[in-house]
Motif scaffolding. Structure first.
Motif, PDB file in Angstrom:
ATOM      1  N   LEU A 150       0.861  -1.180   0.000  1.00 52.52           N
ATOM      2  CA  LEU A 150       0.000   0.000   0.000  1.00 52.52           C
ATOM      3  C   LEU A 150       0.897   1.230   0.000  1.00 52.52           C
ATOM      4  O   LEU A 150       1.698   1.427   0.924  1.00 52.52           O
ATOM      5  N   ALA A 162      -8.481   4.243   5.215  1.00 49.99           N
ATOM      6  CA  ALA A 162      -7.787   3.094   4.635  1.00 49.99           C
ATOM      7  C   ALA A 162      -7.781   1.917   5.605  1.00 49.99           C
ATOM      8  O   ALA A 162      -8.007   0.762   5.207  1.00 49.99           O
ATOM      9  N   VAL A 198      -2.602   8.395   2.004  1.00 46.82           N
ATOM     10  CA  VAL A 198      -3.186   7.273   1.265  1.00 46.82           C
ATOM     11  C   VAL A 198      -4.253   7.841   0.340  1.00 46.82           C
ATOM     12  O   VAL A 198      -5.331   8.250   0.792  1.00 46.82           O
ATOM     13  N   LEU A 225      -5.291   3.133  -2.494  1.00 50.39           N
ATOM     14  CA  LEU A 225      -6.105   2.225  -1.697  1.00 50.39           C
ATOM     15  C   LEU A 225      -6.876   1.263  -2.590  1.00 50.39           C
ATOM     16  O   LEU A 225      -6.946   0.051  -2.297  1.00 50.39           O
ATOM     17  N   LEU A 253      -0.728   3.932   9.521  1.00 53.74           N
ATOM     18  CA  LEU A 253      -1.945   4.566   8.997  1.00 53.74           C
ATOM     19  C   LEU A 253      -2.616   5.457  10.035  1.00 53.74           C
ATOM     20  O   LEU A 253      -3.296   6.423   9.690  1.00 53.74           O
ATOM     21  N   THR A 280       1.995   4.890   0.642  1.00 50.82           N
ATOM     22  CA  THR A 280       1.613   5.960   1.570  1.00 50.82           C
ATOM     23  C   THR A 280       2.459   7.222   1.382  1.00 50.82           C
ATOM     24  O   THR A 280       2.385   8.136   2.205  1.00 50.82           O
TER      25      THR A 280
END
Length: 274
Positions: free
Chosen positions: A110, A173, A127, A132, A156, A112
């Motif tokens: 993922l 997210a 994000v 996502l 996150l 970021t």
């Protein structure tokens, strides 16, 4: 029983040479099934730093997946930052945001980091909807009954560490990943290890952070996480370099269900001597 080494924030240009050699030796000797490196390969994204980082990562005796951290985007060449931000990582391009499938376990990346944000500090987490959606599509394509770990650079949400991520879109997210059945999100950035469970609108999800292997230490010395997966449970062992640390000093409060630790009990570090 898959076993994974989770390392982060090696920061070539400000690296701890002895700690890096220690980790390389541990990988060669213990042969983990995979290594997840959750970003900040360099200090200032200079060419020489990337050359050193790529050489070290390529020498590791295990499959590797690499996330890009905020320190890995060009600092001084804004044209390159916006047009070709990953150009300097071409030595390990095949490893960047690489999905890994281990027996019964999948690692899904993922993103970021952001080339720019609507705030002054571009080093903080972000994000975006496309990032996502890409991760959720990859999860949706996995076989059923497979344990999913998501790899990212920034936590996150905040993890009660000295360092902060202030990740925009992080709460949303995390809730989406919980709905998708993700077991844990692995991250770095804050330079201290942590292991906690976050409640979301879609149920709980675990957050696991690795420390640093650089000289830029905060509350704890250089370290990495050893993750073992058995019976659908992820067990975390923090492996520290060079000295023993009293358990209460570790920035870890593990509350995973069915883990060896009681709720709120810190994970004990394992020290190593150079």
């Amino acid at each position: 029983m898959p076993r994974l080494f989770h390392i982060s924030d090696v920061h070539f240009g400000c690296e701890d040479v002895q700690a890096l050699q220690w980790v390389k030796d541990r990988i060669a000797a213990e042969k983990p099934d995979a290594v997840a490196l959750t970003g900040d390969l360099t200090m200032r994204a200079r060419h020489r730093e990337f050359r050193a980082a790529c050489e070290w990562i390529s020498s590791l005796a295990a499959p590797v997946t690499v996330e890009v951290g905020n320190h890995d985007l060009p600092y001084f060449n804004l044209i390159e930052r916006f047009v070709a931000p990953y150009h300097r990582i071409r030595g390990i391009e095949r490893l960047v945001e690489r999905e890994l499938d281990l027996p019964g376990v999948a690692l899904v990346p993922l993103k970021t980091t952001a080339r720019a944000q609507w705030r002054l500090n571009w080093s903080l987490g972000y994000v975006g909807p496309r990032a996502l959606a890409k991760t959720l599509r990859a999860i949706d394509e996995l076989p059923e009954r497979q344990l999913v770990l998501v790899t990212a650079h920034h936590p996150l949400v905040e993890a009660n560490t000295r360092g902060k991520a202030l990740t925009k879109g992080g709460e949303r997210a995390l809730a989406a990943l919980a709905r998708a059945g993700v077991t844990a999100v692995l991250s770095g950035h804050v330079h201290d290890p942590f292991d906690l469970v976050k409640e979301t609108a879609n149920g709980p999800i675990r957050m696991i952070g690795a420390g640093t292997l650089s000289l830029r230490i905060r509350s704890t010395p250089p370290s990495f996480n050893e993750l073992t997966i058995e019976g659908g449970v992820v067990k975390v062992r923090v492996r520290t370099f060079g000295e023993d640390i009293p358990t209460p000093e570790m920035q870890v409060s593990a509350v995973p269900q069915n883990a060896d630790q009681r709720p709120g009990e810190p994970v004990a570090p394992v020290s190593a001597t150079p």
